[in-house]
Scaffold this motif. Structure first.
Motif, mmCIF file in Angstrom:
data_model
loop_
_atom_site.group_PDB
_atom_site.id
_atom_site.type_symbol
_atom_site.label_atom_id
_atom_site.label_comp_id
_atom_site.label_asym_id
_atom_site.label_seq_id
_atom_site.Cartn_x
_atom_site.Cartn_y
_atom_site.Cartn_z
ATOM 1 N N ALA A 152 0.823 -1.210 0.000
ATOM 2 C CA ALA A 152 0.000 0.000 0.000
ATOM 3 C C ALA A 152 0.856 1.259 0.000
ATOM 4 O O ALA A 152 0.471 2.285 -0.567
ATOM 5 N N GLY A 153 2.001 1.198 0.660
ATOM 6 C CA GLY A 153 2.902 2.350 0.674
ATOM 7 C C GLY A 153 2.359 3.546 1.422
ATOM 8 O O GLY A 153 2.759 4.683 1.133
ATOM 9 N N LEU A 154 1.468 3.325 2.386
ATOM 10 C CA LEU A 154 0.857 4.434 3.120
ATOM 11 C C LEU A 154 1.647 4.721 4.397
ATOM 12 O O LEU A 154 2.088 3.808 5.085
ATOM 13 N N SER A 155 1.790 6.004 4.698
ATOM 14 C CA SER A 155 2.527 6.431 5.880
ATOM 15 C C SER A 155 1.646 7.289 6.771
ATOM 16 O O SER A 155 0.648 7.856 6.319
ATOM 17 N N GLY A 156 2.029 7.404 8.036
ATOM 18 C CA GLY A 156 1.242 8.125 9.022
ATOM 19 C C GLY A 156 1.673 9.561 9.226
ATOM 20 O O GLY A 156 2.318 10.165 8.368
ATOM 21 N N PRO A 157 1.329 10.144 10.391
ATOM 22 C CA PRO A 157 1.542 11.581 10.644
ATOM 23 C C PRO A 157 2.976 12.057 10.486
ATOM 24 O O PRO A 157 3.200 13.219 10.131
ATOM 25 N N ALA A 158 3.965 11.210 10.740
ATOM 26 C CA ALA A 158 5.362 11.652 10.707
ATOM 27 C C ALA A 158 5.973 11.635 9.317
ATOM 28 O O ALA A 158 7.138 12.005 9.158
ATOM 29 N N ARG A 159 5.229 11.254 8.316
ATOM 30 C CA ARG A 159 5.798 11.033 6.988
ATOM 31 C C ARG A 159 6.552 12.252 6.439
ATOM 32 O O ARG A 159 7.631 12.121 5.852
ATOM 33 N N ALA A 160 6.035 13.459 6.628
ATOM 34 C CA ALA A 160 6.670 14.647 6.059
ATOM 35 C C ALA A 160 8.029 14.932 6.682
ATOM 36 O O ALA A 160 8.858 15.615 6.077
ATOM 37 N N SER A 161 8.261 14.412 7.879
ATOM 38 C CA SER A 161 9.513 14.683 8.584
ATOM 39 C C SER A 161 10.532 13.562 8.456
ATOM 40 O O SER A 161 11.739 13.819 8.414
ATOM 41 N N VAL A 162 10.071 12.319 8.408
ATOM 42 C CA VAL A 162 11.002 11.183 8.447
ATOM 43 C C VAL A 162 11.074 10.408 7.142
ATOM 44 O O VAL A 162 11.956 9.567 6.970
ATOM 45 N N GLY A 163 10.159 10.653 6.204
ATOM 46 C CA GLY A 163 10.148 9.907 4.959
ATOM 47 C C GLY A 163 9.010 8.910 4.896
ATOM 48 O O GLY A 163 8.256 8.726 5.854
ATOM 49 N N ALA A 164 8.894 8.256 3.745
ATOM 50 C CA ALA A 164 7.793 7.335 3.480
ATOM 51 C C ALA A 164 8.240 5.887 3.651
ATOM 52 O O ALA A 164 9.410 5.600 3.882
ATOM 53 N N VAL A 165 7.289 4.966 3.512
ATOM 54 C CA VAL A 165 7.571 3.542 3.606
ATOM 55 C C VAL A 165 8.727 3.158 2.692
ATOM 56 O O VAL A 165 9.671 2.464 3.101
ATOM 57 N N ARG A 166 8.659 3.602 1.440
ATOM 58 C CA ARG A 166 9.659 3.204 0.448
ATOM 59 C C ARG A 166 11.075 3.581 0.866
ATOM 60 O O ARG A 166 12.044 2.934 0.466
ATOM 61 N N ASP A 167 11.222 4.628 1.685
ATOM 62 C CA ASP A 167 12.547 5.062 2.114
ATOM 63 C C ASP A 167 13.186 4.098 3.115
ATOM 64 O O ASP A 167 14.382 4.211 3.408
ATOM 65 N N TYR A 168 12.399 3.166 3.650
ATOM 66 C CA TYR A 168 12.898 2.244 4.655
ATOM 67 C C TYR A 168 12.923 0.793 4.174
ATOM 68 O O TYR A 168 13.295 -0.100 4.915
ATOM 69 N N VAL A 169 12.510 0.572 2.918
ATOM 70 C CA VAL A 169 12.536 -0.779 2.360
ATOM 71 C C VAL A 169 13.919 -1.042 1.776
ATOM 72 O O VAL A 169 14.332 -0.406 0.819
ATOM 73 N N ASP A 184 15.278 0.143 -8.897
ATOM 74 C CA ASP A 184 15.222 -0.028 -7.442
ATOM 75 C C ASP A 184 13.916 -0.759 -7.140
ATOM 76 O O ASP A 184 12.931 -0.158 -6.738
ATOM 77 N N VAL A 185 13.925 -2.075 -7.362
ATOM 78 C CA VAL A 185 12.701 -2.865 -7.269
ATOM 79 C C VAL A 185 12.072 -2.828 -5.877
ATOM 80 O O VAL A 185 10.851 -2.727 -5.763
ATOM 81 N N PRO A 186 12.854 -2.909 -4.783
ATOM 82 C CA PRO A 186 12.211 -2.840 -3.464
ATOM 83 C C PRO A 186 11.344 -1.599 -3.292
ATOM 84 O O PRO A 186 10.223 -1.674 -2.789
ATOM 85 N N ARG A 187 11.846 -0.447 -3.728
ATOM 86 C CA ARG A 187 11.040 0.774 -3.617
ATOM 87 C C ARG A 187 9.905 0.775 -4.643
ATOM 88 O O ARG A 187 8.848 1.358 -4.403
ATOM 89 N N LEU A 188 10.141 0.137 -5.778
ATOM 90 C CA LEU A 188 9.106 0.063 -6.798
ATOM 91 C C LEU A 188 7.895 -0.713 -6.290
ATOM 92 O O LEU A 188 6.747 -0.407 -6.631
ATOM 93 N N MET A 189 8.146 -1.712 -5.452
ATOM 94 C CA MET A 189 7.052 -2.515 -4.905
ATOM 95 C C MET A 189 6.226 -1.749 -3.880
ATOM 96 O O MET A 189 5.059 -2.082 -3.643
ATOM 97 N N ALA A 190 6.838 -0.741 -3.255
ATOM 98 C CA ALA A 190 6.127 0.050 -2.245
ATOM 99 C C ALA A 190 5.112 0.954 -2.938
ATOM 100 O O ALA A 190 5.474 1.828 -3.727
ATOM 101 N N GLY A 191 3.843 0.737 -2.653
ATOM 102 C CA GLY A 191 2.786 1.525 -3.272
ATOM 103 C C GLY A 191 2.282 0.969 -4.586
ATOM 104 O O GLY A 191 1.440 1.601 -5.240
ATOM 105 N N ALA A 192 2.764 -0.198 -5.005
ATOM 106 C CA ALA A 192 2.296 -0.797 -6.256
ATOM 107 C C ALA A 192 1.012 -1.595 -6.060
ATOM 108 O O ALA A 192 0.445 -2.104 -7.024
ATOM 109 N N TRP A 193 0.565 -1.751 -4.818
ATOM 110 C CA TRP A 193 -0.689 -2.433 -4.497
ATOM 111 C C TRP A 193 -0.752 -3.851 -5.063
ATOM 112 O O TRP A 193 -1.809 -4.331 -5.477
#
Length: 370
Positions: free
Chosen positions: A101-118, A145-154
């Protein structure tokens, strides 16, 4: 290959041969989002368990069907966390679903998104081939960068079977500040000004509850000294951390009163904008709930307001999509991916054909033809 993975691979292989659509599903907590769900359910929850966890290396590897709550509990025991605060949206959310899904919570604007940690993924493609990309370090990428490509690809590119994630220590200092009688324009001005300063601003939420001008709430996280200094600089009313924590969780899970008050016939629209975008002119609509220091604005509106919302968002360089449909049995109108460039559409189509040539994975999940 263990028996659970072997059975799933056999299922994918048979589906590819018969061109039978498969609907990849973990806990199903995000089934409300996107276009109509089609195909036979392919349950990933048998792929469960922590493969490895190295707290000193800040890396964890988990199988796709592992409950997200179990992973977060494991990390919390070691004083670590997933800093992007992935929403669960119900009981049973899984690690694979979080990445897909690649969805992030309230801290996303400060710490980055899901894909940044895959860091790495293991997956089955549309030929039932077991593939591994990335690894357990940040600099481990060549080509796509397939790991990040998978983030948010549903799940449209393949079935995630295992994922390696970068984790971080829980910040030692935290504080939540509330600013009452603060309208949306004032809240955005404050957030824009603070964003240009060396402040440990972690999350923010502005909401108009129908009375007064509105309320801006910000969360600070970081070194204790930095948080305490920021509290003195910013002012506002400091809230007890234990009392504020449930509200931040409710913001993440969309269970705040503002979300619950959505009128019948109104969908929940997600406006993704530049953080510096001004207040949008949306005549006839109630004020939005603003997150991510102005970059994410939730609007409750009927489908008929779609043209207004999309034009208003596009005018400032953003986009507007339906996140939750107006009714529980409805589907989100419009594609999750808003591809305005024909060239970009062709690139996406080629990637899809490369990973899933028979088109069996989650057809129509994010756009017609996908």
């Amino acid at each position: 290959m263990d028996s659970a993975l072997a059975q799933i691979a056999d299922r994918v292989r048979a589906a590819a041969a018969d061109q039978t659509p498969l609907r990849i599903r973990g806990g199903g907590t995000k089934d409300f989002h996107g276009l109509a769900l089609r195909g036979e359910v392919l349950d990933t929850r048998a792929l469960c368990g922590i493969v490895s966890y190295e707290p000193s290396e800040l890396v964890v590897t988990a199988r796709a069907g592992t409950p997200l709550a179990a992973l977060e509990s494991l990390l919390a025991d070691k004083g670590q966390c997933l800093p992007f605060e992935p929403p669960h949206f119900g009981q049973g959310a899984t690690v694979g679903g979080m990445v897909a899904a690649g969805l992030s919570g309230p801290a996303r604007a400060s710490v980055g998104a899901v894909r940044d940690y895959v860091l790495g993924v293991e997956m089955l493609n549309g030929r039932a081939e077991r593939l591994r990309f990335g690894g357990q370090v940040m600099k481990n990428v060549a080509g796509y960068d397939v790991p990040r490509l998978m983030a948010g690809a549903w799940g449209t590119l393949g079935l995630i079977t295992e994922v390696s994630l970068k984790v971080l220590p829980v910040p030692p200092g935290e504080a939540t500040l509330r600013f009452d009688d603060c309208n949306q324009a004032d809240a955005l001005r404050k957030l824009h000004a603070w964003g240009g300063q060396p402040l440990p601003l972690n999350a923010s939420c502005w909401v108009h509850d129908g009375t007064g001008a509105g309320t801006l709430t910000v969360r600070l996280r970081g070194a204790v000294a930095a948080v305490e200094a920021a509290c003195k600089t910013l002012g506002g009313t400091r809230l007890d951390n234990a009392a504020a924590a449930p509200d931040w969780t409710a913001c993440r899970e969309q269970t705040l009163p503002w979300f619950a008050a959505r009128a019948s016939g109104h969908a929940l629209w997600r406006l993704s904008l530049p953080a510096t975008a001004p207040v949008l002119s949306l005549p006839g609509l109630a004020p939005p709930l603003v997150e991510w220091h102005g970059a994410l604005r939730w609007v409750q509106a009927p489908a008929s307001a779609g043209k207004l919302l999309r034009e208003a968002a596009a005018a400032v360089g953003g986009s507007a999509t339906v996140f939750r449909a107006a009714s529980a049995d409805g589907i989100s109108a419009g594609a999750v991916f808003d591809l305005k460039s024909p060239a970009l559409e062709q690139i996406h189509a080629r990637i899809k054909r490369s990973f899933d040539p028979a088109g069996i994975f989650n057809p129509g999940r994010v756009a017609e033809g996908w």
